[in-house]
Scaffold this motif. Structure first.
Motif, PDB file in Angstrom:
ATOM      1  N   THR A 113       0.846  -1.205   0.000  1.00  0.00           N
ATOM      2  CA  THR A 113       0.000   0.000   0.000  1.00  0.00           C
ATOM      3  C   THR A 113       0.878   1.251   0.000  1.00  0.00           C
ATOM      4  OG1 THR A 113      -1.763  -1.145   1.164  1.00  0.00           O
ATOM      5  CG2 THR A 113      -1.771   1.258   1.329  1.00  0.00           C
ATOM      6  N   LYS A 114       1.940   1.199   0.773  1.00  0.00           N
ATOM      7  CA  LYS A 114       2.831   2.353   0.932  1.00  0.00           C
ATOM      8  C   LYS A 114       3.525   2.741  -0.379  1.00  0.00           C
ATOM      9  CE  LYS A 114       5.135   4.485   4.631  1.00  0.00           C
ATOM     10  NZ  LYS A 114       5.440   4.485   6.024  1.00  0.00           N
ATOM     11  N   LYS A 115       3.667   1.796  -1.273  1.00  0.00           N
ATOM     12  CA  LYS A 115       4.361   2.064  -2.546  1.00  0.00           C
ATOM     13  C   LYS A 115       3.543   2.944  -3.486  1.00  0.00           C
ATOM     14  CE  LYS A 115       6.917  -2.299  -2.443  1.00  0.00           C
ATOM     15  NZ  LYS A 115       6.947  -3.677  -2.977  1.00  0.00           N
ATOM     16  N   TYR A 116       2.233   3.011  -3.277  1.00  0.00           N
ATOM     17  CA  TYR A 116       1.359   3.806  -4.164  1.00  0.00           C
ATOM     18  C   TYR A 116       0.492   4.732  -3.313  1.00  0.00           C
ATOM     19  CZ  TYR A 116       2.496   0.825  -8.184  1.00  0.00           C
ATOM     20  OH  TYR A 116       3.137   0.164  -9.205  1.00  0.00           O
ATOM     21  N   PRO A 117       1.030   5.886  -2.922  1.00  0.00           N
ATOM     22  CA  PRO A 117       0.285   6.774  -2.010  1.00  0.00           C
ATOM     23  C   PRO A 117      -1.039   7.282  -2.601  1.00  0.00           C
ATOM     24  CG  PRO A 117       2.587   7.459  -2.235  1.00  0.00           C
ATOM     25  CD  PRO A 117       2.357   6.409  -3.265  1.00  0.00           C
ATOM     26  N   GLY A 118      -1.211   7.180  -3.901  1.00  0.00           N
ATOM     27  CA  GLY A 118      -2.434   7.705  -4.525  1.00  0.00           C
ATOM     28  C   GLY A 118      -3.621   6.760  -4.422  1.00  0.00           C
ATOM     29  N   THR A 119      -3.409   5.542  -4.000  1.00  0.00           N
ATOM     30  CA  THR A 119      -4.512   4.576  -3.909  1.00  0.00           C
ATOM     31  C   THR A 119      -4.759   4.211  -2.447  1.00  0.00           C
ATOM     32  OG1 THR A 119      -3.874   3.656  -6.044  1.00  0.00           O
ATOM     33  CG2 THR A 119      -5.385   2.332  -4.720  1.00  0.00           C
ATOM     34  N   LYS A 120      -5.998   4.373  -2.030  1.00  0.00           N
ATOM     35  CA  LYS A 120      -6.346   4.023  -0.642  1.00  0.00           C
ATOM     36  C   LYS A 120      -6.493   2.509  -0.480  1.00  0.00           C
ATOM     37  CE  LYS A 120      -8.120   8.163   1.129  1.00  0.00           C
ATOM     38  NZ  LYS A 120      -8.233   8.715   2.458  1.00  0.00           N
ATOM     39  N   LEU A 121      -6.199   2.055   0.717  1.00  0.00           N
ATOM     40  CA  LEU A 121      -6.533   0.679   1.058  1.00  0.00           C
ATOM     41  C   LEU A 121      -7.821   0.729   1.867  1.00  0.00           C
ATOM     42  CD1 LEU A 121      -5.593  -2.277   0.848  1.00  0.00           C
ATOM     43  CD2 LEU A 121      -4.568  -2.003   3.111  1.00  0.00           C
ATOM     44  N   VAL A 122      -8.866   0.104   1.341  1.00  0.00           N
ATOM     45  CA  VAL A 122     -10.140   0.061   2.056  1.00  0.00           C
ATOM     46  C   VAL A 122     -10.171  -1.259   2.817  1.00  0.00           C
ATOM     47  CG1 VAL A 122     -12.648   0.123   1.829  1.00  0.00           C
ATOM     48  CG2 VAL A 122     -11.227   1.473   0.261  1.00  0.00           C
TER      49      VAL A 122
END
Ligand code: MG
Length: 270
Positions: A113-122
């Motif tokens: 998740t941390k590698k792509y700050p633009g996508t939220k983890l729901v």
């Protein structure tokens, strides 16, 4: 003055735009499986608002990304399948799914998740049969703590069917989006409990389309699950929901973009 008004309108129409959440990641892509690092990566690369996942806790208190109480590999006959909440980490990890993917841990998911700050983890926090209120509070706390350990508080939204879990999230993660899944509270009741959104099934929202506006007027977000058929995706875009959770993110993106174009054309004709 006019500029301010136009800017305000533009902000308003932007905020009204429906966004996409990939249900258990973008798993429809070849070689992927639901709730795997591969499906999370696919969703991140697609650039959708969020990638949903399910978190369950093993008997030895490991946080695993898995939906049901049984290991997802259906090639194994039911009596021999590993039970996610009654068996331990080592047994869950020993089996791979058909595509070679293994059940990830929440820790591995947060690294990705941390590698792509633009996508939220729901994060859907699951409760399974036999989970006592104490156990539900215990794993909810462990999940919130692990998210904090990664510094990902702002990149995570929470959803749950359990009132106990949602109520606990209100206490432990008051700055996060917390949406209730079970469909049996009105938006006002959710608001009163401190939840920030409703995340209801398509069936519930078809029965109560008025809840969309009611929730939004209360400053809450509306998410609908799990919408896969084009005509139904279009129905919920037209209803003005904030998020559509789908196994079919490509089609959903296409329909949202087409609706925006139509909307813009309609405006310029006025
Ligand atoms: Mg889920």
């Amino acid at each position: 003055m006019l500029f301010t008004a136009v800017a305000a309108l533009a902000t308003l129409s932007l905020s009204a735009q429906t966004q996409v959440i990939a249900h258990r990641g973008f798993h429809a892509k070849e070689g992927s499986d639901k709730n795997t690092i591969s499906s999370l990566l696919n969703a991140q690369q697609l650039g959708v608002y969020g990638s949903e996942c399910d978190i369950s806790m093993s008997a030895d208190d490991s946080l695993m990304v898995v939906h049901g109480s049984m290991h997802p590999d259906r090639r194994i006959p039911a009596p021999h399948r590993v039970h996610v909440t009654k068996d331990v980490y080592k047994d869950i990890r020993a089996i791979s799914c058909e595509g070679g993917n293994i059940v990830p841990t929440l820790r591995e998911y947060l690294v990705q998740t941390k590698k792509y700050p633009g996508t939220k983890l729901v994060i859907e926090i699951k409760n399974h049969k036999g989970d006592t209120p104490e156990r539900q509070k215990f794993f909810t706390k462990k999940i919130v703590e692990m998210v904090a350990e990664f510094g990902l508080e702002k990149q995570v939204d929470y959803i749950a069917f359990s009132k106990i879990i949602c109520d606990e999230l209100v206490k432990l993660a008051p700055n996060n989006e917390i949406a209730y899944l079970n469909g049996d509270f009105t938006p006002a009741e959710c608001k009163q409990r401190g939840y920030t959104g409703i995340d209801y099934s398509r069936k519930v929202l078809r029965e109560h389309p008025e809840w969309v506006k009611q929730a939004q007027e209360l400053g809450m977000k509306v998410n609908v699950w799990t919408v896969n058929k084009p005509e139904e995706i279009q129905f919920f875009i037209d209803l003005g929901v904030d998020f559509i959770t789908t196994d079919n993110p490509l089609e959903t993106i296409k329909l949202i973009e087409a609706s925006q174009k139509k909307h813009k054309k309609g405006k310029s004709r006025k």
